[in-house]
Every structure is written in C-alpha cells, then in structure tokens.
Design a protein around this motif. Structure first.
Motif, PDB file in Angstrom:
ATOM      1  N   ALA A  57       0.825  -1.212   0.000  1.00 37.86           N
ATOM      2  CA  ALA A  57       0.000   0.000   0.000  1.00 37.86           C
ATOM      3  C   ALA A  57       0.859   1.261   0.000  1.00 37.86           C
ATOM      4  CB  ALA A  57      -0.929   0.002   1.212  1.00 37.86           C
ATOM      5  N   THR A  58       1.998   1.230   0.706  1.00 40.46           N
ATOM      6  CA  THR A  58       2.877   2.413   0.688  1.00 40.46           C
ATOM      7  C   THR A  58       3.446   2.640  -0.706  1.00 40.46           C
ATOM      8  OG1 THR A  58       4.784   1.080   1.380  1.00 40.46           O
ATOM      9  CG2 THR A  58       3.517   2.145   3.112  1.00 40.46           C
ATOM     10  N   VAL A  59       3.809   1.550  -1.399  1.00 46.41           N
ATOM     11  CA  VAL A  59       4.318   1.695  -2.767  1.00 46.41           C
ATOM     12  C   VAL A  59       3.216   2.233  -3.677  1.00 46.41           C
ATOM     13  CG1 VAL A  59       5.345   0.508  -4.736  1.00 46.41           C
ATOM     14  CG2 VAL A  59       5.952  -0.190  -2.416  1.00 46.41           C
ATOM     15  N   ILE A  60       2.021   1.667  -3.562  1.00 46.55           N
ATOM     16  CA  ILE A  60       0.904   2.118  -4.399  1.00 46.55           C
ATOM     17  C   ILE A  60       0.573   3.575  -4.117  1.00 46.55           C
ATOM     18  CG2 ILE A  60      -1.568   1.802  -4.840  1.00 46.55           C
ATOM     19  CD1 ILE A  60      -1.132  -1.197  -4.329  1.00 46.55           C
TER      20      ILE A  60
ATOM     21  N   GLY B  42      -0.314  -3.791  -7.250  1.00 51.91           N
ATOM     22  CA  GLY B  42      -1.573  -4.388  -6.811  1.00 51.91           C
ATOM     23  C   GLY B  42      -1.660  -5.855  -7.186  1.00 51.91           C
ATOM     24  N   VAL B  43      -1.303  -6.169  -8.417  1.00 51.16           N
ATOM     25  CA  VAL B  43      -1.297  -7.569  -8.870  1.00 51.16           C
ATOM     26  C   VAL B  43      -0.275  -8.374  -8.073  1.00 51.16           C
ATOM     27  CG1 VAL B  43      -0.858  -9.103 -10.829  1.00 51.16           C
ATOM     28  CG2 VAL B  43      -2.096  -6.962 -11.180  1.00 51.16           C
TER      29      VAL B  43
ATOM     30  N   LEU C 218       0.767  -7.859  -5.009  1.00 48.70           N
ATOM     31  CA  LEU C 218       0.254  -8.075  -3.649  1.00 48.70           C
ATOM     32  C   LEU C 218      -0.717  -9.255  -3.612  1.00 48.70           C
ATOM     33  CD1 LEU C 218      -0.315  -7.328  -0.694  1.00 48.70           C
ATOM     34  CD2 LEU C 218      -1.973  -5.642  -1.539  1.00 48.70           C
ATOM     35  N   ILE C 219      -1.642  -9.274  -4.560  1.00 48.03           N
ATOM     36  CA  ILE C 219      -2.613 -10.372  -4.598  1.00 48.03           C
ATOM     37  C   ILE C 219      -1.898 -11.710  -4.773  1.00 48.03           C
ATOM     38  CG2 ILE C 219      -4.590 -11.319  -5.849  1.00 48.03           C
ATOM     39  CD1 ILE C 219      -5.320  -8.445  -6.610  1.00 48.03           C
ATOM     40  N   ALA C 220      -0.871 -11.736  -5.617  1.00 42.47           N
ATOM     41  CA  ALA C 220      -0.108 -12.971  -5.819  1.00 42.47           C
ATOM     42  C   ALA C 220       0.609 -13.394  -4.543  1.00 42.47           C
ATOM     43  CB  ALA C 220       0.890 -12.782  -6.951  1.00 42.47           C
ATOM     44  N   ALA C 221       1.163 -12.425  -3.803  1.00 43.26           N
ATOM     45  CA  ALA C 221       1.888 -12.759  -2.575  1.00 43.26           C
ATOM     46  C   ALA C 221       0.963 -13.354  -1.519  1.00 43.26           C
ATOM     47  CB  ALA C 221       2.577 -11.513  -2.028  1.00 43.26           C
ATOM     48  N   LEU C 222      -0.292 -12.917  -1.475  1.00 42.59           N
ATOM     49  CA  LEU C 222      -1.231 -13.384  -0.448  1.00 42.59           C
ATOM     50  C   LEU C 222      -1.988 -14.640  -0.849  1.00 42.59           C
ATOM     51  CD1 LEU C 222      -2.750  -9.979   0.758  1.00 42.59           C
ATOM     52  CD2 LEU C 222      -0.952 -11.344   1.853  1.00 42.59           C
ATOM     53  N   THR C 223      -2.017 -14.954  -2.127  1.00 43.70           N
ATOM     54  CA  THR C 223      -2.798 -16.114  -2.574  1.00 43.70           C
ATOM     55  C   THR C 223      -1.943 -17.175  -3.254  1.00 43.70           C
ATOM     56  OG1 THR C 223      -3.325 -15.010  -4.681  1.00 43.70           O
ATOM     57  CG2 THR C 223      -4.878 -14.709  -2.849  1.00 43.70           C
ATOM     58  N   LEU C 224      -1.214 -16.778  -4.281  1.00 41.56           N
ATOM     59  CA  LEU C 224      -0.458 -17.755  -5.058  1.00 41.56           C
ATOM     60  C   LEU C 224       0.711 -18.319  -4.271  1.00 41.56           C
ATOM     61  CD1 LEU C 224       0.066 -19.248  -7.699  1.00 41.56           C
ATOM     62  CD2 LEU C 224       1.297 -17.232  -8.531  1.00 41.56           C
ATOM     63  N   LEU C 225       1.446 -17.467  -3.568  1.00 44.54           N
ATOM     64  CA  LEU C 225       2.611 -17.965  -2.836  1.00 44.54           C
ATOM     65  C   LEU C 225       2.230 -18.960  -1.740  1.00 44.54           C
ATOM     66  CD1 LEU C 225       5.622 -18.007  -2.339  1.00 44.54           C
ATOM     67  CD2 LEU C 225       5.384 -15.944  -0.945  1.00 44.54           C
ATOM     68  N   PRO C 226       1.225 -18.676  -0.896  1.00 45.31           N
ATOM     69  CA  PRO C 226       0.817 -19.701   0.081  1.00 45.31           C
ATOM     70  C   PRO C 226       0.390 -21.008  -0.576  1.00 45.31           C
ATOM     71  CG  PRO C 226      -0.123 -17.580   0.664  1.00 45.31           C
ATOM     72  CD  PRO C 226       0.488 -17.421  -0.695  1.00 45.31           C
ATOM     73  N   ALA C 227      -0.299 -20.911  -1.707  1.00 44.68           N
ATOM     74  CA  ALA C 227      -0.719 -22.127  -2.402  1.00 44.68           C
ATOM     75  C   ALA C 227       0.491 -22.927  -2.885  1.00 44.68           C
ATOM     76  CB  ALA C 227      -1.629 -21.759  -3.575  1.00 44.68           C
TER      77      ALA C 227
END
Length: 820
Positions: free
Chosen positions: A317-320, A346-347, A349-358
């Motif tokens: 969010a700080t970068v955005i 933004g894209v 961030l979503i990858a870090a919270l969803t794709l990486l855990p998966a």
C-alpha cells in the motif's frame, strides 16, 4: 472483523484451494499474454509528447505545425556516388524512391532535401509516425525502408543508407538483443541464484519467484491495454516496472517464507517436516492429504499469512500510495508512471497473499508425501532437505541487536554523522540531459549512412535544433528578413551551422533570386525532382529552390531554420543548459526581422522544459507522498510518533544515496551531471520501498513488545527479521544493478546507469544501515513513546527494565491489548 481474521481466512482459502488458485493464476497469465498487447509494443521515446501544452517546446511544435512534421520522426536517407557526381540515371532512380518508401507501414511523408553542394549525394528525409501497433515497430519500419531500397535496384556504384537515431537504435537493438527481455531474464536468474544461496533449495527459490513472474506477465499486458486507450509508456517505465515487480514481489515472498520457516523451526505445530496423515491413518491417505492439506505445514503457512499479511499489505500500500501521488504531476512522464506501477504492485500483492501460500503448501505436501512413502516402504523416516525451516541459530543479526540495545545513542549518532556527511555531497548535484545521441554500431548500415550525411551534408544534422519564425505576410513578397535572420543566426556564438530558405542545399540563393524563382516556377513544393523541359533555371539553382519547400510553409508565413549547436549534440547536458540563451537569441533575432512570433524546437529545448517541470513536481509531490505514507504507517503501527522518525530515516537514506551518486558519477566519474529525473524517482522509490522494510521491522517489534520488554522485543525482532530485510534488500538492489548493466549499455545508457546504481546504492544503505541499525536504536531510545497514543504507550516503565514492567504487569497489558 479483526484484521488477523481477514488474513487467516485468506491464508486458509489459499491453502485449501491451492490447486484452483494456481490454475487461476496460470490461466490469467496465458489470457493476458494471448488476448492483450505486450508492454514493449506501446513504449515510445518522444519526450516532447510528455510535455504539457503550456511548455515553450509545445508552443514551438504548434508554430511548426504548417510543416506537418511536429509529430513525426525524421529518418535521413543519403544516396551517394563516392568520388563522382551523380548521373542522370542516379537522379531518376532516387526520384522514384519516395513513392516506394511511402508504402512502408508507418511512413507519413518523404521530403526531398536536395542535392549536396559537391553534386555527389542526395538526401531524402523519411518522416514516420511515433510508436506503432506492434512490439517491433521501429525494427519493422527500418527493415521495411531498407527492403524498399534494396528492391529499387539502384544503378551500380550508387550507395543508399539510412542515418539518424532511429536507424542507429534499431541496429543497436539487433546487436544487443531485446533489452526488456534481457532485463527480465537476467533479473530472474540473479534472484534465483541469490534465493538458492539463501534457502539452499532450488525448489523453494522457484516457488518464491513464480508469483512475481506471473504478476509481471499479467500486469504488463494490463498496462499495455491501458496504453492503447491513451496512457503513454516510456522505455524507462517498462524497465523500471520489470525490476519493481520482480524485486518487490520477491521481497514480499521473502517476508512470508522466512515467517513460515520460523514457525516450522519453532515447532509450534509439531515437528518440522513430519507428515501427519490424520485420523484415517497412513494407508490410503496420501492422495487425500495431498489434495486437502492438513497438519503442521498447513498451520505454519496459514499462521504466517495471518502474522505477516498485514505487513505485506501495508508495504504494498505504501508503494501504491507513493506511485499514485505521481498522478498529480504536471509532467505527464511522471503522471503516466503512477497508474502502471500501482496496477503492477496491486497484482503483485494479490499474488503474494494467494499464489505464494498455495505454492508453498503444494511444495510441502509433495515433500511430506515423499517422506511418508519412504517410511511406509522401509519402516523408518527419510531425512529430506526441507530447507524451509532454517537452522534456528541466533545469527549475526542477533549479535548486532544485542549491541544496539546496549548502546543505542552511539549507534544513532554515528549513523547520523556518516549519512549526514554523504548528504552534504548533494550540494554538488547538477542535472543532465539524456546522454547524447545514439552512436550507431560499427559496420552497420546506420554507421555508413552517418558517414555519408556528415561528408556530403555538413550543414545538416540528423538531430537538428529548429529556429522558427512567423510573419504576417508571405516571405516571397518581402524576402529581406530571410537574409537578415540567416546572417544574425550565423553570427551568434550559440550556433555552429544554420540551414534555411536561402541555403537549403547546393547553391545559395539571394533574397531577389528567391522571389524571382517563386514568381517564375511557382510554389517550391509543387516542383518535380528534375527541371521541366524548356526551363532556363540552372539545375543547381533549381534544386536549391525546390529544397526551400522544407523551410517555408505553404502559405509563406512560417520559416524554419535547422541549426547545429556550439554546446554539442542536443541530447547533452550542455545543450540542455544552453536553452535559455537559445531562446533569448531567437527572440532578439525575431524582433530584429519583424517576426510576429518565434520559438526554438528540438530535443535540447524539450529536455530543458522537462527538467524545469520535473523540479517543480518534485517540490509539490514529495510532501503529498510523505503525508500519504505517514498515514499508512500510523494505521499499521497504531502510532503517531513512529511514522515521523521512520519517514525521516528514509529522507536521510535518500539524501545519502543521492550524495553518494554525486560523488561517484560527478566528482569521480567526471560526468556532466545526473539525469534530471533521478532525484524525483529516487525519492519516490526509496520512500515507498524503504517503508516496506520499516513496516516489517516495526510490526515485528510491536508484536514482540506485546509480551516482552522493549529492549528484548527489539533484540528478538531484529534477530528474526534482519536476515529477511537484508536478503530482500539484496534482491531488490540486485535487480536494479541488472537494469544498470543491461539497459545501461544501450542508448540512453547514462540515464539508466544513474537511476539503476543510484537506487541500488540507496537500497543497500537503507537495508544494511538505516533499517537495521538506526531505526532499532531510535526505538530503544524512545521507549514506550514509540507507540503513542495507543494503549502500549501508557505502560509504565520500571527501573532496570527499560520499559515494560514485570511479567505480571505485562500480562495485564497484553490482555488489554487483546481487548483492543
């Protein structure tokens, strides 16, 4: 809903639906690549197009509009017969070329610049549209022109070559390969190698880097699609976006992976690496547990997303926020960076919270299956190289933390002295242009063309600076001002050569001749390439008058002069800095000849205007970016005090990095200056990316301070996050160094070098010194006031504890914090 609950839900769903998550991301990447345009298909280099309408260079472009060349790129073509005059067959063949060249996609018009004074060469100027609809527009354009020249079957001994920056850039590109693709490939290779060294596992390194790679694969086409609807994207924006997504995305991955590693190492959910088959027993459960993960691995991943999800989100969010403040810039080059970078992060961030855990869950399940299969077959466990749980040793940062908390004041004072000394070097800062013209590779077609252009048309320039005058009446009715303007411009020490209506090429014309030829032959632009039968005008004079069409508008009221600059190539710093003098001289000449309006166009004036607007934007946008990021820091840290010194720490880091760049490039490297937008981009990037590490460090200190005295909390937090922060800083700095090495070797290499190395230096100093030394020492000095006005700031310190009170009193505070 509590914020921890939100991230626990995200982590649980990512792990539970891991295969669906991975398939969705892969499908999204494939769709983006196949259905949307590529990012490098929409990049364009025309700096003047980024200027607002109020800029003097924009006024010059409007004044030159009658010539129809303001929005077009000139590509000189020189046809010559070395050592001999051109024959009639040569002239006829050259005269037929424009019609063929116009059939090349992107070509708007072809001007005949006339025959050289020695009669050995003819210059044509191909005027092409900017940009294009495919990723190889410039290459296709130049290749198409060269193909038409080859197909023309020119008479034996007649050479024809393209010259100028566009042709040279294409030849450079062919010699060095696709720059953007090389930056991406080498950045990925660097990150993978570094992560393998950190994790001692190739598969874990691969899992960490896949999310940012897919993020860029999706974000690039999304930005390109926006560019199709009016967004302008420069090559620098493309290069920075590559390293920003790969670097920041890998940083977010490190935040999560290190926390998962810590959770497994701590054994909070069972022995690290154990396979828990569940209630069904080992037999027949492998596939089920592979598809529906349970046990310690799942709990470690979900728990880590819960713990660091907020840090990663606020870091992004700080970068955005910093990038969106660019939308307020007057200079559209900056404004157009904001949207693409915000979309990309933004894209990511979503990858870090969803794709990486998966992906982490899949990897751990695969290793668990392998261990369980081995145990079932051989009746004993097999030691597998998990390498995600780490060694668990205190490490260097634990020892550093111990020293910092014991001596916080000397640490802080020493850091301020060192960084303050580097910051003083910023007084030697000088702005630079874009580093000069593009040098064609040796032995290339553009190199041969440049040799012919310089030899036969010394008065011409492949990149001229234009002086434009507007009159109230057609100049063929009163041509005297043309001669006066020519003599005054030639007499000025600012210009090395002046080409205009009375000396376009070949034989010079007098004002009386110009009027007589207009009365006798009519408008110059309507004349055929060779004198019509029966004309009494000599061939040399005829060609000279015909070439005046490139310098006098159809209505005869606008006159253009092409000049060379004594300061050097228009792309250099000296030429850019000479712009005020050029404009003053042009205004004075315009008044002397009775012109109603005047202007100076070309690269140097455009760069000067861009630099001026950039400095104005720097003063206006930086305070807004600081306020926006300060608000985010206050929210995530629940404090109004901590954001103040955290932003100051970034400011110190920025000034020190800029000062070090001045020392390296200007004082030691003897360059004319740093590219003018470097201070602006360095501040925005270091402010945004530096706060990433601030957030990770401070949220961990706050987390530990909920149950430990502050000094102990700082020690434990720095021990836990020091390796994460330094690893992330190495990754990010390394990607900028890759940018420097790859893009810095091509056109505009100096500006890429300045930006890449400047950001790398800033990130390394910020990572190894500011974030891990100065900030923790400041936290220890301020004590409980770090958290003012939250409840944590009201915990009373007891003598000898440093801040936090006895464990019993701390328990009361913890319960109060949980109630909050």
């Amino acid at each position: 809903m509590h914020i921890d609950t939100i991230f626990r839900t995200i982590g649980s769903l990512a792990v539970k639906l891991r295969w669906l998550v991975v398939i969705a991301w892969v499908a999204g990447a494939i769709a983006a690549v196949t259905l949307l345009p590529s990012l490098n298909s929409v990049t364009q280099n025309n700096n003047q197009k980024f200027l607002p309408a109020s800029a003097p260079s924009s006024h010059a472009a409007a004044l030159a509009a009658p010539f129809g060349t303001a929005a077009l790129v000139p590509i000189p073509l020189v046809a010559a017969r070395p050592g001999a005059p051109l024959t009639h067959a040569d002239l006829s063949a050259i005269a037929a070329l424009p019609a063929e060249l116009k059939t090349v996609s992107g070509v708007a018009k072809v001007q005949d610049a006339g025959v050289s004074a020695d009669g050995h060469a003819v210059q044509l100027v191909v005027l092409a549209q900017q940009g294009g609809g495919n990723q190889n527009y410039a290459t296709d354009l130049i290749d198409g022109l060269r193909a038409k020249i080859t197909q023309a079957h020119l008479p034996a001994g007649l050479q024809a070559h393209l010259a100028g920056d566009i042709a040279a850039q294409v030849d450079q590109q062919k010699a060095s390969g696709n720059t953007g693709a090389k930056i991406q490939a080498l950045s990925l290779l660097f990150i993978l190698v570094l992560l393998v060294l950190i994790f001692r596992s190739f598969t874990l390194a691969l899992v960490t880097v896949i999310p940012p790679l897919l993020s860029f694969t999706i974000a690039g086409p999304l930005v390109a699609e926006a560019a199709q609807h009016g967004l302008q994207v420069s090559p620098i924006a493309e290069f920075l976006m590559i390293v920003l997504v790969l670097g920041a995305g890998t940083d977010y991955g490190l935040f999560l992976v290190f926390r998962v590693r810590e959770a497994l190492r701590a054994g909070q959910h069972g022995a690290a690496g154990e396979y828990y088959p569940g209630s069904r027993g080992l037999g027949g459960s492998l596939l089920g547990d592979f598809l529906h993960p349970r046990g310690p691995a799942r709990d470690a991943i979900v728990g880590s997303v819960t713990k660091v999800g907020e840090s990663i989100t606020f870091s992004a969010a700080t970068v955005i926020a910093a990038m969106l403040t660019l939308l307020l810039a007057s200079f559209s080059f900056y404004a157009d960076l904001g949207g693409p970078f915000a979309i990309a992060i933004g894209v990511t961030l979503i990858a870090a919270l969803t794709l990486l855990p998966a992906l982490l869950s899949i990897r751990l399940s695969l290793l668990a299956m392998k261990r369980a299969t081995f145990r079932k077959a051989f009746g004993r466990p097999k030691l597998l190289p998990w390498n995600i749980q780490g060694s668990g040793k205190t490490g260097v940062w634990g020892r550093v933390a111990g020293r910092i908390v014991k001596h916080p004041v000397p640490t802080l004072v020493s850091g301020i002295v060192v960084f303050g000394g580097l910051a003083l070097a910023t007084f030697g800062y000088a702005a630079a242009g874009f580093g000069g013209n593009t040098a064609p590779p040796a032995g290339s077609d553009s190199a041969a063309g440049q040799v012919l252009l310089t030899k036969h048309f010394p008065q011409s320039a492949a990149n001229p600076t234009t002086v434009i005058f507007r009159f109230n009446t057609p100049v063929w009715q009163n041509p005297a001002p043309l001669a006066t303007a020519t003599s005054k411009l030639r007499a000025s020490p600012l210009f090395t050569q002046v080409t205009g209506p009375l000396n376009p090429t070949g034989a010079p014309l007098t004002p009386a001749q110009f009027t007589a030829l207009h009365n006798q032959l009519g408008p110059a632009r309507a004349l055929p390439p060779t004198p019509p039968p029966g004309t009494s005008v000599s061939p040399g004079v005829y060609q000279a008058y015909r070439a005046t069409a490139n310098f006098v508008s159809p209505d005869g009221r606008t006159v253009l002069y092409e000049t060379g600059l004594h300061a050097g190539d228009p792309g250099t710093t000296a030429a850019m800095n000479a712009t005020p003098s050029l404009r003053a001289e042009t205004t004075a000449v315009g008044k002397a000849i009775g012109a109603s309006d005047s202007a100076v166009g070309g690269e140097a004036p455009a760069l000067y205007d861009i630099s001026s607007i950039s400095n104005s934007d720097l003063k206006r946008i930086i305070p807004i970016a600081i306020i926006a990021i300060g608000i985010l820091l206050a929210l995530v840290l629940r404090s109004l005090v901590a954001p103040l010194y955290l932003i100051v720490s970034v400011g110190i880091s920025y000034l020190a990095a800029l000062g070090l760049s001045v020392l390296v490039f200007i004082e030691i490297g003897n360059s004319g200056g740093l590219v003018f937008f470097m201070p602006f981009l360095m501040f925005i990037f270091l402010l945004a990316l530096g706060e990433d590490y601030n957030i990770l460090m401070m949220t961990r200190i706050r987390e530990e301070a909920e149950r430990l005295p502050l000094r102990d909390a700082v020690t434990r937090a720095l021990s836990a996050t020091g390796s994460t922060i330094t690893s992330a800083g190495l990754v990010l700095a390394g990607t900028f160094i890759v940018l420097t090495v790859v893009a810095g070797s091509g056109s505009g290499g100096d500006q890429i070098r300045d930006i890449g190395l400047g950001l790398a230096l800033g990130i390394l100093m910020d990572t190894f010194l500011v974030r891990t030394l100065l900030v923790p020492s400041t936290v220890v000095i301020l004590g409980r006031w770090n958290w003012w006005p939250s409840r944590m700031s009201r915990k009373q310190a007891l003598p000898g504890t440093g801040d936090g009170g006895t464990p019993g009193e701390r328990d009361l505070d913890v319960r109060g914090a949980e109630a909050r």
